[in-house]
Design a protein around this motif. Structure first.
Motif, PDB file in Angstrom:
ATOM      1  N   VAL A  89      32.717  33.005  41.941  1.00  0.00           N
ATOM      2  CA  VAL A  89      34.175  32.950  41.880  1.00  0.00           C
ATOM      3  C   VAL A  89      34.762  34.082  41.035  1.00  0.00           C
ATOM      4  O   VAL A  89      35.806  34.644  41.381  1.00  0.00           O
ATOM      5  N   CYS A  90      34.129  34.458  39.976  1.00  0.00           N
ATOM      6  CA  CYS A  90      34.683  35.495  39.089  1.00  0.00           C
ATOM      7  C   CYS A  90      34.567  36.895  39.681  1.00  0.00           C
ATOM      8  O   CYS A  90      35.277  37.810  39.249  1.00  0.00           O
ATOM      9  N   GLU A  91      33.708  37.064  40.669  1.00  0.00           N
ATOM     10  CA  GLU A  91      33.598  38.357  41.353  1.00  0.00           C
ATOM     11  C   GLU A  91      34.910  38.700  42.056  1.00  0.00           C
ATOM     12  O   GLU A  91      35.242  39.867  42.225  1.00  0.00           O
ATOM     13  N   ARG A  92      35.660  37.694  42.461  1.00  0.00           N
ATOM     14  CA  ARG A  92      36.902  37.913  43.206  1.00  0.00           C
ATOM     15  C   ARG A  92      38.087  38.254  42.302  1.00  0.00           C
ATOM     16  O   ARG A  92      39.201  38.448  42.786  1.00  0.00           O
ATOM     17  N   MET A  93      37.864  38.376  41.003  1.00  0.00           N
ATOM     18  CA  MET A  93      38.957  38.751  40.096  1.00  0.00           C
ATOM     19  C   MET A  93      39.394  40.196  40.321  1.00  0.00           C
ATOM     20  O   MET A  93      40.492  40.583  39.951  1.00  0.00           O
ATOM     21  N   GLU A  94      38.535  40.985  40.985  1.00  0.00           N
ATOM     22  CA  GLU A  94      38.926  42.363  41.301  1.00  0.00           C
ATOM     23  C   GLU A  94      39.997  42.391  42.393  1.00  0.00           C
ATOM     24  O   GLU A  94      40.594  43.438  42.645  1.00  0.00           O
ATOM     25  N   ASP A  95      40.260  41.261  43.010  1.00  0.00           N
ATOM     26  CA  ASP A  95      41.298  41.161  44.037  1.00  0.00           C
ATOM     27  C   ASP A  95      42.666  40.851  43.447  1.00  0.00           C
ATOM     28  O   ASP A  95      43.606  40.550  44.177  1.00  0.00           O
ATOM     29  N   TYR A  96      42.782  40.894  42.116  1.00  0.00           N
ATOM     30  CA  TYR A  96      44.028  40.540  41.438  1.00  0.00           C
ATOM     31  C   TYR A  96      44.598  41.735  40.692  1.00  0.00           C
ATOM     32  O   TYR A  96      43.867  42.591  40.197  1.00  0.00           O
ATOM     33  N   GLY A  97      45.930  41.777  40.634  1.00  0.00           N
ATOM     34  CA  GLY A  97      46.646  42.779  39.862  1.00  0.00           C
ATOM     35  C   GLY A  97      47.552  42.092  38.858  1.00  0.00           C
ATOM     36  O   GLY A  97      47.773  40.880  38.927  1.00  0.00           O
ATOM     37  N   GLU A  98      48.093  42.870  37.964  1.00  0.00           N
ATOM     38  CA  GLU A  98      48.908  42.331  36.884  1.00  0.00           C
ATOM     39  C   GLU A  98      50.392  42.436  37.236  1.00  0.00           C
ATOM     40  O   GLU A  98      50.849  43.441  37.763  1.00  0.00           O
ATOM     41  N   HIS A  99      51.126  41.388  36.931  1.00  0.00           N
ATOM     42  CA  HIS A  99      52.578  41.362  37.115  1.00  0.00           C
ATOM     43  C   HIS A  99      53.205  41.002  35.782  1.00  0.00           C
ATOM     44  O   HIS A  99      52.765  40.065  35.118  1.00  0.00           O
ATOM     45  N   THR A 100      54.219  41.767  35.375  1.00  0.00           N
ATOM     46  CA  THR A 100      54.904  41.493  34.119  1.00  0.00           C
ATOM     47  C   THR A 100      56.290  40.945  34.417  1.00  0.00           C
ATOM     48  O   THR A 100      57.065  41.569  35.138  1.00  0.00           O
ATOM     49  N   ARG A 130      40.931  48.243  34.356  1.00  0.00           N
ATOM     50  CA  ARG A 130      40.740  47.580  33.063  1.00  0.00           C
ATOM     51  C   ARG A 130      41.233  46.137  33.121  1.00  0.00           C
ATOM     52  O   ARG A 130      40.628  45.247  32.542  1.00  0.00           O
ATOM     53  N   VAL A 131      42.351  45.927  33.827  1.00  0.00           N
ATOM     54  CA  VAL A 131      42.881  44.571  33.980  1.00  0.00           C
ATOM     55  C   VAL A 131      41.888  43.726  34.767  1.00  0.00           C
ATOM     56  O   VAL A 131      41.584  42.591  34.383  1.00  0.00           O
ATOM     57  N   SER A 132      41.377  44.267  35.866  1.00  0.00           N
ATOM     58  CA  SER A 132      40.412  43.525  36.686  1.00  0.00           C
ATOM     59  C   SER A 132      39.171  43.160  35.894  1.00  0.00           C
ATOM     60  O   SER A 132      38.676  42.035  35.980  1.00  0.00           O
ATOM     61  N   SER A 133      38.657  44.107  35.107  1.00  0.00           N
ATOM     62  CA  SER A 133      37.445  43.803  34.337  1.00  0.00           C
ATOM     63  C   SER A 133      37.738  42.803  33.223  1.00  0.00           C
ATOM     64  O   SER A 133      36.915  41.943  32.932  1.00  0.00           O
ATOM     65  N   SER A 134      38.919  42.887  32.599  1.00  0.00           N
ATOM     66  CA  SER A 134      39.288  41.896  31.574  1.00  0.00           C
ATOM     67  C   SER A 134      39.451  40.515  32.184  1.00  0.00           C
ATOM     68  O   SER A 134      39.022  39.512  31.612  1.00  0.00           O
ATOM     69  N   LEU A 135      40.058  40.475  33.358  1.00  0.00           N
ATOM     70  CA  LEU A 135      40.247  39.203  34.057  1.00  0.00           C
ATOM     71  C   LEU A 135      38.901  38.606  34.460  1.00  0.00           C
ATOM     72  O   LEU A 135      38.666  37.401  34.288  1.00  0.00           O
ATOM     73  N   LYS A 136      37.993  39.450  34.934  1.00  0.00           N
ATOM     74  CA  LYS A 136      36.661  38.981  35.318  1.00  0.00           C
ATOM     75  C   LYS A 136      35.902  38.453  34.105  1.00  0.00           C
ATOM     76  O   LYS A 136      35.277  37.392  34.165  1.00  0.00           O
ATOM     77  N   PHE A 137      35.960  39.182  32.984  1.00  0.00           N
ATOM     78  CA  PHE A 137      35.282  38.735  31.771  1.00  0.00           C
ATOM     79  C   PHE A 137      35.855  37.399  31.294  1.00  0.00           C
ATOM     80  O   PHE A 137      35.112  36.492  30.923  1.00  0.00           O
ATOM     81  N   ALA A 138      37.179  37.278  31.305  1.00  0.00           N
ATOM     82  CA  ALA A 138      37.817  36.019  30.894  1.00  0.00           C
ATOM     83  C   ALA A 138      37.409  34.884  31.824  1.00  0.00           C
ATOM     84  O   ALA A 138      37.117  33.772  31.378  1.00  0.00           O
ATOM     85  N   CYS A 139      37.355  35.156  33.114  1.00  0.00           N
ATOM     86  CA  CYS A 139      36.945  34.143  34.098  1.00  0.00           C
ATOM     87  C   CYS A 139      35.512  33.688  33.832  1.00  0.00           C
ATOM     88  O   CYS A 139      35.223  32.490  33.834  1.00  0.00           O
ATOM     89  N   GLU A 140      34.609  34.638  33.607  1.00  0.00           N
ATOM     90  CA  GLU A 140      33.209  34.294  33.343  1.00  0.00           C
ATOM     91  C   GLU A 140      33.076  33.456  32.075  1.00  0.00           C
ATOM     92  O   GLU A 140      32.300  32.508  32.030  1.00  0.00           O
TER      93      GLU A 140
END
Length: 184
Positions: A89-100, A130-140
């Motif tokens: 499931v955390c592999e798919r965090m690269e499919d996300y972008g950041e919205h402010t 960097r956002v994708s990798s941070s999101l993936k790390f947080a997910c893991e």
């Protein structure tokens, strides 16, 4: 001269304090976003399993009266299937972008890649590895630390899992109850 030094020191201290609080909020935003994205991805993966498929669970030992304690449960929400889904499931965090959010300056995370291959509107998202990798790390981290809760929720809960898991159970999203449910 002494007053100027104290004023400068207090200004520096205030800037550091504001910087730390903003960094803490960004960390909370990414953990909350990762939890909400994890829930979305798990729900989608569960929906892809044929609801008619069943699996036998329970004990295969024979009781003294000759019966067995076996029951059938839907494969999609079985513990084994959920554990398997969580592996990727955390592999798919690269499919996300950041919205402010322009009014609150809070960050949320939105899907930037369509599951069906259709083009998506990316005007609201910033794309950053960097956002994708941070999101993936947080997910893991969330998946590892809360594996039992996640499995329990998806095995039994079907409604409002984002708020129940990410806000009430894990406290990862203290502000999420105010967010729209379809934000991710």
């Amino acid at each position: 001269m002494r007053e100027a030094a104290l004023l400068l020191a207090s200004s520096v201290f205030l800037c550091l304090l504001l910087g730390l609080s903003q960094a803490a909020r960004q960390g909370q935003d990414i953990r909350c976003g990762a939890c909400r994205a994890l829930v979305d991805e798990m729900e989608w993966a569960i929906s892809q399993v044929d609801p008619k498929k069943m699996i036998q669970t329970g004990s295969f030992r024979i009781n003294p009266d000759g019966s067995q304690s076996i029951r059938e449960v839907p494969l999609a929400r079985s513990e084994g299937n959920l554990l398997e889904l969580m592996e990727n499931v955390c592999e798919r965090m690269e499919d996300y972008g950041e919205h402010t959010d322009s009014s609150t300056n809070r960050k949320s995370y939105i899907r930037i890649k369509s599951r069906s291959g259709e083009p998506m509107d990316l005007s609201e998202a910033s794309l950053d590895s960097r956002v994708s990798s941070s999101l993936k790390f947080a997910c893991e981290t969330i998946a590892e630390q809360n594996e039992d809760e996640i499995i329990e929720f998806f095995a039994h809960e079907t409604e409002n899992v984002k708020d129940k898991l990410c806000s009430k159970r894990t406290d990862l999203c203290d502000h999420a109850l105010k967010m729209a449910h379809d934000e991710l």
